[in-house]
Design an enzyme around this catalytic site. Sequence first.
Site, mmCIF file in Angstrom:
data_model
loop_
_atom_site.group_PDB
_atom_site.id
_atom_site.type_symbol
_atom_site.label_atom_id
_atom_site.label_comp_id
_atom_site.label_asym_id
_atom_site.label_seq_id
_atom_site.Cartn_x
_atom_site.Cartn_y
_atom_site.Cartn_z
ATOM 1 N N LYS A 219 0.437 -0.847 0.102
ATOM 2 C CA LYS A 219 0.095 -0.011 0.250
ATOM 3 C C LYS A 219 1.130 1.130 0.478
ATOM 4 O O LYS A 219 2.183 1.154 0.456
ATOM 5 C CB LYS A 219 -0.808 -0.335 1.484
ATOM 6 C CG LYS A 219 -1.936 1.111 1.772
ATOM 7 C CD LYS A 219 -2.573 1.654 0.790
ATOM 8 C CE LYS A 219 -3.683 2.743 1.180
ATOM 9 N NZ LYS A 219 -4.313 2.993 -0.445
ATOM 10 N N VAL B 30 -10.366 6.628 -2.713
ATOM 11 C CA VAL B 30 -8.792 6.197 -0.839
ATOM 12 C C VAL B 30 -8.556 7.501 -0.469
ATOM 13 O O VAL B 30 -8.102 7.567 0.699
ATOM 14 C CB VAL B 30 -7.958 4.919 -0.676
ATOM 15 C CG1 VAL B 30 -7.111 4.633 0.502
ATOM 16 C CG2 VAL B 30 -9.446 3.496 -1.103
ATOM 17 N N LEU C 186 -4.839 7.811 -0.027
ATOM 18 C CA LEU C 186 -3.425 7.312 0.313
ATOM 19 C C LEU C 186 -3.680 7.231 1.436
ATOM 20 O O LEU C 186 -2.580 7.571 2.941
ATOM 21 C CB LEU C 186 -2.150 7.868 -0.016
ATOM 22 C CG LEU C 186 -1.558 8.111 -1.344
ATOM 23 C CD1 LEU C 186 -0.798 9.206 -1.565
ATOM 24 C CD2 LEU C 186 -0.998 6.620 -2.033
ATOM 25 N N CYS D 98 -0.969 9.251 -8.388
ATOM 26 C CA CYS D 98 -2.036 9.211 -7.098
ATOM 27 C C CYS D 98 -3.651 10.744 -7.469
ATOM 28 O O CYS D 98 -2.586 10.739 -7.923
ATOM 29 C CB CYS D 98 -2.068 8.779 -5.932
ATOM 30 S SG CYS D 98 -3.562 8.741 -5.152
ATOM 31 N N ASN E 59 -1.508 3.600 -13.612
ATOM 32 C CA ASN E 59 -2.389 4.007 -12.743
ATOM 33 C C ASN E 59 -3.992 3.818 -12.916
ATOM 34 O O ASN E 59 -4.288 3.746 -14.096
ATOM 35 C CB ASN E 59 -1.642 5.250 -11.624
ATOM 36 C CG ASN E 59 -1.723 5.093 -10.552
ATOM 37 O OD1 ASN E 59 -3.789 4.478 -9.672
ATOM 38 N ND2 ASN E 59 -0.908 5.544 -9.395
ATOM 39 N N GLY F 299 -10.335 -2.298 -12.651
ATOM 40 C CA GLY F 299 -11.028 -3.476 -13.544
ATOM 41 C C GLY F 299 -10.742 -3.140 -14.557
ATOM 42 O O GLY F 299 -9.913 -2.406 -16.287
ATOM 43 N N GLY G 263 -3.681 -3.277 -15.292
ATOM 44 C CA GLY G 263 -4.832 -2.477 -15.688
ATOM 45 C C GLY G 263 -5.759 -2.930 -16.115
ATOM 46 O O GLY G 263 -6.069 -3.048 -17.707
ATOM 47 N N GLY H 88 -4.424 -6.128 -9.760
ATOM 48 C CA GLY H 88 -4.838 -5.016 -8.429
ATOM 49 C C GLY H 88 -6.487 -5.445 -8.565
ATOM 50 O O GLY H 88 -6.503 -6.276 -7.405
#
Lengths: 257, 319
Positions: free
Chosen positions: B45, B71, B73, B130, B192, B217, B243, B265
């Site tokens: 994480k 989220v 971070l 991010c 990302n 997804g 990805g 992921g």
Amino acid sequence: MQRPTSFQMDGRLTEKRRLNDRYVLLIFQLPIPLTQVQAGQFVQVKVDGSPHTLLRRPISICLLPKPDELWLLVQEVGEGTTTLCALEPGAIVNMLLPLGTGFTAPSLPSTCLLVGGGVGVAPMLMLGQKLAEAGHQVVFLLGGRTSTDLVMQEHFARYGKVYVTTEDGSLGEKGFVTQHSLLNEPHFDAVYTCGPKPMMKAVATFAAQHDITCQVSLENLMACGIGACLCCVEDTVDGHVCTCTEGPVFNTKRLKW
Amino acid sequence: MVDQHIYLKGLTLRNPVMTASGTFGFGEEFTDYLDLARIGGIIVKGTTLRHREGNPYPRMAETASGMLNAVGLQNKGVDYFENDIYPRIRHFDTNILVNVSGSTVEDYVETAEHIQSLANIPGIELNISCPNVKQGGMAFGTTTGGAAAVVKAVRAVYHKHLMVKLSPNVTDITEIARAAEAEGADSVSLINTLLGMAINAETRRPKLSTVTGGLSGPCVKPVALRMVWQTAKAVSIPVIGLGGIMTAEDAIEFLLAGAAAIQVGTANFIDPGVTAKIADGIVAYCERQGVKAVRDLTGALVIDTPAPACPPISDCSLG
């Protein structure tokens, strides 16, 4: 931190009981008997055959009548749960279980009030069973919009006295659970609740006013169910914590309600 | 016997399958379902210099074949990682890389220095992508100057494997990749999440507390695959592809497009044991196709006719 073991397994649907137009009781045979399950823990159910359902669906354990027999009370809310409720006996469903932290029983013999609303009555059944078996006095207070919402009454009655409310007055007292006359003279040592958030907040307020310890089961949206995605956080006195691991059951003292 | 090893600078993976940061916790959340010795590595994480509470709930919305997250971070800071997490996970039988993020270049540098002191962490993944934090994060990853500055500063102090995670939310990801390579990155990982949004029509309100969030997804896979293909042609350092990988076939597509290794992921959320199945599936594919080493798949895409250059706009039949 020692984590309780959970499993990934394929349950086989053995029986399906439609309880009303939205609620279905699904009974699964599990390949691995579960010996350490707390009331209030949940299952992450994989839903196949539903193109728009990517993630698993978290569903409270309703009852574990035998270590390898799992009861899930499912409300048809969206495509995922509707697909799940359309399964027929024989269907194989992949699940992760048991997950999360469940309810904590009182340490001394107690009179416990279990308040359930809507499909939130599900974990109250196993909790009632566990508390009654441990020698506690169990009182259920169950609420719904109308009489057909109040399902599985005969099962609850096995473990304690059952009081009900309906918003339309078609069964029990008319109104919300928190308006029930049972609460006029509270004589409870512990309160447990699961249901719509406004109901749980009202129950928590009632408990706080009478200085009764209160545990609530939250149903925050989650992705993984095992503490990895950090999506389901609840804001607590300890900061953001995962509902899926530290909950879904929380003592209200810990919540910023 | 298919040789599954992947050799990156200072890092040997037993197979090309790693887990993507933010989808696999610290690995310990998955040990009930997966033998970590089955995979090439885990990327823990996103870690920052100091504790971050992350964004308010709700942070997640399911979308068609995907999910949005916001989220932000959430993590307890690098000291907590070093003192509380690392001792628990240091003996895991797989490579453990730490995803490092920050609000300033100095934050990145200091966090990387902390992590460097941990013997069993052979590399970091520098998160300059991010989408869910107000400062830093993607801000560094959306300009070549920003990417170059942070990679250069971290490279000056960090001597183990330096992977740089790139944002797809840019006009040309290959420029950013080249900037990272020029400043000494050992590899780049992409993509990302894609910046996205969801609205509850009934309440007329956004589904995420932050309004926008990162899409992941299977829905993002074609975009990710295209970017990996373009980037692998643009740089000489290894490209780590991610990805929307759900299956071994997805993973193989990324390898063929030019990825040296892959990360899984969102699929971890749906099947916590999926990475071992993907590793097995890659081996089965190699056996079926007579491929002796998995690394031979990297860039093995066959394009029978050269991709046509885009014609002048006036000639473009697609308008």
